[in-house]
Scaffold this active site. Structure first.
Site, PDB file in Angstrom:
ATOM      1  CB  THR A  12      -0.879   0.016   1.279  1.00 29.45           C
ATOM      2  OG1 THR A  12      -1.727  -1.116   1.242  1.00 29.45           O
ATOM      3  CG2 THR A  12      -1.724   1.264   1.383  1.00 29.45           C
ATOM      4  CG  ASP A  53      -1.303  -6.789  -2.604  1.00 28.83           C
ATOM      5  OD1 ASP A  53      -2.276  -6.033  -2.579  1.00 28.83           O
ATOM      6  OD2 ASP A  53      -1.055  -7.615  -1.698  1.00 28.83           O
ATOM      7  CB  SER A  55      -1.317 -10.971  -1.494  1.00 25.24           C
ATOM      8  OG  SER A  55      -1.919  -9.956  -0.749  1.00 25.24           O
ATOM      9  CG  ASP A  86      -2.125  -7.898   3.161  1.00 20.61           C
ATOM     10  OD1 ASP A  86      -2.527  -7.250   4.146  1.00 20.61           O
ATOM     11  OD2 ASP A  86      -2.695  -7.876   2.050  1.00 20.61           O
ATOM     12  CB  THR A 266      -1.974 -21.462  20.322  1.00 20.30           C
ATOM     13  OG1 THR A 266      -3.263 -21.105  20.851  1.00 20.30           O
ATOM     14  CG2 THR A 266      -1.051 -20.260  20.463  1.00 20.30           C
ATOM     15  CD  GLN A 267      -7.804 -22.285  16.243  1.00 18.61           C
ATOM     16  OE1 GLN A 267      -8.865 -21.819  16.632  1.00 18.61           O
ATOM     17  NE2 GLN A 267      -7.699 -23.482  15.697  1.00 18.61           N
TER      18      GLN A 267
HETATM   19  N1  ASP Z   1      -2.327  -5.707   0.322  1.00 13.49           N
HETATM   20  C1  ASP Z   1      -1.309  -4.805   0.792  1.00 13.49           C
HETATM   21  C2  ASP Z   1       0.024  -5.530   0.790  1.00 13.49           C
HETATM   22  O1  ASP Z   1       0.295  -6.279   1.697  1.00 13.49           O
HETATM   23  C3  ASP Z   1      -1.642  -4.308   2.161  1.00 13.49           C
HETATM   24  C4  ASP Z   1      -0.659  -3.322   2.727  1.00 13.49           C
HETATM   25  O2  ASP Z   1       0.390  -3.027   2.216  1.00 13.49           O
HETATM   26  O3  ASP Z   1      -0.972  -2.795   3.809  1.00 13.49           O
HETATM   27  O4  ASP Z   1       0.775  -5.384  -0.132  1.00 13.49           O
END
Ligand code: ASP
Length: 333
Positions: A12, A53, A55, A86, A266-267
């Site tokens: 982001t 991103d 992800s 992320d 653990t959760q």
């Molecule tokens: N989806 C974005 C990422 O991890 C979220 C962020 O940067 O806050 O690249």
């Protein structure tokens, strides 16, 4: 003046709105135009590893980042990595394991709102991360919302608030307010060594979150794959269902018999796994499960990827190393 290398990977932080959706933009190339005051803190050079991103981050990016740090290690006093929130925790964990003998700060940061927006948190995070990178902090850290954490102890806990990260089981390494408080006593105690990077990771690792009525058969079918290590995110202090029709213990027993590793995390967010506290945990322990103790699930996954990459099929060494603190990610007791 200290020399800081800014390594950009995306997130982001450098994104711009495209048809109402946030996507990577080219503006990051102009970062020093956006935050010219950085030049008052240190001599800055920048390097773009990728602009995605987070992800989409994977092993190949971890290796590229480690290579950039290693290639520039002597020329710079510290490294700041801008990264999406992320998967920042995973990258921080991976780097903490890869950069053996690290004696300089490697600080990951990012933001909840892009740098190009008025009410952004990117500016504050970046300026403070760069400032902290001029200090002598021998760790891979995450700086976010005025706190510097040990990276491999963090969890992303907030999608909306500026406090995106917390370090539930380890205190901060520094805090920023009117001044800067450095908590040196919390730093890793490192022997003086040269930086050596380990670049092998295995992707034959899998993570399962346990929930009521999870079918044993589904888990058993995973044993027909080439997965070498499982992180099972269990209940509370590390409990798995253990009564007849519900029991997941046969999965642990079968996997361990096949030479695979089953590590129980653990959760719960705070506190540590103790497989001796309840019979539900003790049965998993007796079946051969390992305890992640106070390691986060995210870090346990990356640690298994790292250890299988480094030690191949030598399961005994992987087990021993799993319990050893490589970079302060687990409390040894
Ligand atoms: N989806 C974005 C990422 O991890 C979220 C962020 O940067 O806050 O690249």
């Amino acid at each position: 003046m200290k020399r800081i290398l800014l390594i950009h990977t995306g997130g982001t932080f450098g994104m711009a709105l495209k048809n109402g959706t946030l996507a990577p933009s080219a503006f990051i190339q102009k970062i020093l135009e956006f935050v010219p005051e950085l030049k008052q803190i240190a001599e800055i050079e920048s390097h773009i590893v990728t602009n995605i991103d987070s992800s989409n981050i994977g092993i190949e990016h971890w290796i590229k980042i480690a290579d950039v740090i290693s290639d520039n290690y002597e020329q710079f006093d510290g490294f700041v990595i801008t990264h999406g929130t992320d998967t920042m925790t995973y990258t921080a964990s991976a780097l903490s394991f890869m950069l053996d003998g690290l004696s300089k700060p490697v600080i990951l940061t990012g933001s909840q709102r892009p740098l190009s927006e008025i009410r952004t948190d990117a500016r504050n995070n970046l300026i403070n991360a760069v400032e902290l990178a001029t200090y002598s902090i021998p760790e891979v850290c995450i700086f976010f919302n005025n706190k510097l954490f040990r990276g491999n102890r963090t969890k992303k806990i907030n999608i909306w608030g500026f406090d995106a990260f917390d370090s539930p089981n380890y205190p901060p390494l520094a805090e920023v307010g009117v001044g800067i408080e450095i908590y040196k006593g919390n730093f890793l105690k490192r022997e003086n060594k040269n930086l050596v990077i380990s670049k092998n990771f295995s992707d034959k690792v899998f993570c399962v979150k346990v929930f009521p009525s999870l079918k044993l058969d589904y888990l058993l079918s995973l044993l027909e794959t080439d997965i070498k290590g499982f992180v099972i995110e269990a209940f509370g202090s590390g409990n798995l269902p253990n009564i007849e029709e519900r029991s997941l213990i046969p999965f642990v027993r079968e996997a361990v018999k096949m030479g695979k590793i089953v590590a129980i995390s653990t959760q719960a967010v705070y506190g540590k796994v103790d497989l001796t506290l309840y019979q539900c945990g003790k049965d998993a322990l007796d079946a051969g499960a390992l305890s992640c103790k106070d390691m986060t699930t995210e870090t346990a996954i990356v640690k298994l990827m790292f250890l299988f990459g480094k030690y191949g099929d030598d399961v005994e060494v992987v087990v021993n190393e799993f319990y050893r603190s490589i970079a302060g990610e687990i409390s040894e007791d």
